[in-house]
Design an enzyme around this catalytic site. Sequence first.
Site, PDB file in Angstrom:
ATOM      1  N   SER A 154      56.863   4.238  30.583  1.00 58.29           N
ATOM      2  CA  SER A 154      56.785   3.284  29.331  1.00 58.29           C
ATOM      3  C   SER A 154      55.430   2.767  28.847  1.00 58.29           C
ATOM      4  O   SER A 154      55.313   2.127  27.924  1.00 58.29           O
ATOM      5  CB  SER A 154      57.758   2.064  29.728  1.00 58.29           C
ATOM      6  OG  SER A 154      57.455   1.417  30.914  1.00 58.29           O
ATOM      7  N   ASP A 187      59.586 -10.184  30.347  1.00 66.38           N
ATOM      8  CA  ASP A 187      58.861  -9.016  30.390  1.00 66.38           C
ATOM      9  C   ASP A 187      57.325  -9.374  30.520  1.00 66.38           C
ATOM     10  O   ASP A 187      56.629  -9.626  29.471  1.00 66.38           O
ATOM     11  CB  ASP A 187      59.104  -7.854  29.232  1.00 66.38           C
ATOM     12  CG  ASP A 187      58.499  -6.654  29.361  1.00 66.38           C
ATOM     13  OD1 ASP A 187      57.487  -6.409  30.328  1.00 66.38           O
ATOM     14  OD2 ASP A 187      58.760  -5.735  28.406  1.00 66.38           O
ATOM     15  N   HIS A 211      55.270  -4.939  29.984  1.00 68.26           N
ATOM     16  CA  HIS A 211      54.762  -4.133  28.661  1.00 68.26           C
ATOM     17  C   HIS A 211      54.004  -5.361  28.117  1.00 68.26           C
ATOM     18  O   HIS A 211      53.634  -6.330  28.296  1.00 68.26           O
ATOM     19  CB  HIS A 211      56.089  -3.821  28.147  1.00 68.26           C
ATOM     20  CG  HIS A 211      56.960  -3.041  28.986  1.00 68.26           C
ATOM     21  ND1 HIS A 211      57.865  -3.092  29.708  1.00 68.26           N
ATOM     22  CD2 HIS A 211      56.731  -1.352  29.117  1.00 68.26           C
ATOM     23  CE1 HIS A 211      58.318  -2.285  30.335  1.00 68.26           C
ATOM     24  NE2 HIS A 211      57.603  -1.086  30.070  1.00 68.26           N
TER      25      HIS A 211
END
Length: 439
Positions: free
Chosen positions: A154, A407, A410
């Site tokens: 990712s 998160d 990311h």
Amino acid sequence: MVSSKPFKDHPQSLTKKFLPWTFYILLPLAILHLYFYPLNFPLSPSDQLPLHNPIIIETSSSPSSSSKEEERASVEITCDYTNGKWVHDKLGPLYNGTSCSTIKDGQNCMSHGRPDMGYLHWRWKPNQCQLPRFEPKTFLQMVRNKHLAFVGDSMARNQLESLLCMLATVSPPDLVYHDGGDNKFRRWHFPSHNVNVSIYWSPFLVKGFEKSGSRNYNELYLDSVDERWASDMDQMDMIVLSVGHWFLHPAVYFDGDSVMGCHFCPGQNYTEVGFYDVFRKAIKTTLKGIFERKGAISRASGREINIIVATFSPHHFEGQWDKFGACPRTRPYKKGEKELEGMDLDMRNIEVEEVEAVKGNSEQLEGLRLVALDITKLSLMRPDGHPGPYMYAFPFANGIAERVQNDCVHWCLPGPVDTWNEILLDVMKRWDSREAQSR
């Protein structure tokens, strides 16, 4: 009687009157000059990473090359991006959460209601060179008629979507292919320049099977490159490899049909071997697989393949991942606040070492350009750039709950990850400058 020519009749008065004003005018001009053109003092040992930085592109200048133009070009194609600082930027990003349609929801911090906007106004300033603002038209022109592939986990997707957003400000792309769960295999086409940009989901780069309902660990085959992306290598002109975080998960490792060991696999009766050596082996196998195939590809197509290895991107969890304030910071770290160490440093070093090992073998590099996109340290300094609880839209609309997902891995889009693509473009321009000098 008053003189009609005071500047001529009273020179001493003129000097006394205007000398202080001259000082007041020149001082701020000198300060502005130093700001935009700082003096380049040698870096102290504490400011430098422990390994040679592979993004420094060396040039070989002829002893007879003494013109100012050649000297200036020699300086311009050398840059160390890893050591520097984040400085305030009034301009902000090229795009926003509503102007770009390809941002993954979980990284669209602006549209999800993140209230602070300060994280959008920083730019990376290397200590010894200038990093220009991203130029979408220049990038598209440099990859005209080519295929750029992002391969990995990712983090690769995060960088890909950043690039798409910046390029779309001058040339909207068309989604021409999508497949797999969560659209893990996608391709966009830019008709204006006949450019293809793809994402290939391959969190280990080598052949692997992700954990499933009946198996709570991954399986990695470290002697084989992942054909889900490698089978398309003959179509690729530039490959950006970006992996790391999936190697921390429980896994069993194979070499052919033989089990080498495992990482965090209680009850499996395998030897615990950790993940650092496995990570190194995966990078080594991947680069070897590219070299073994690129010879045939180069002979068949006459194309040079560019390989970019993006180094490990650190996370910034503070406390539990599902508690309020897991990544609460709203400004970059200042110098000395956070050191590159531990796992972040070890993962980064493995990638840089493997790239350097290959670059030391000139025969392997025939028909290939290879570089480590060393973004670990500059990313470490940006704890403010993650979605945090804004991975979901307006998480506190009904008040602050006891548990909230965060998160801190990311990056918000727009955000610090845009800088990775600024460096990528600058590396490409310096490659071209180097080739132009060698002609």
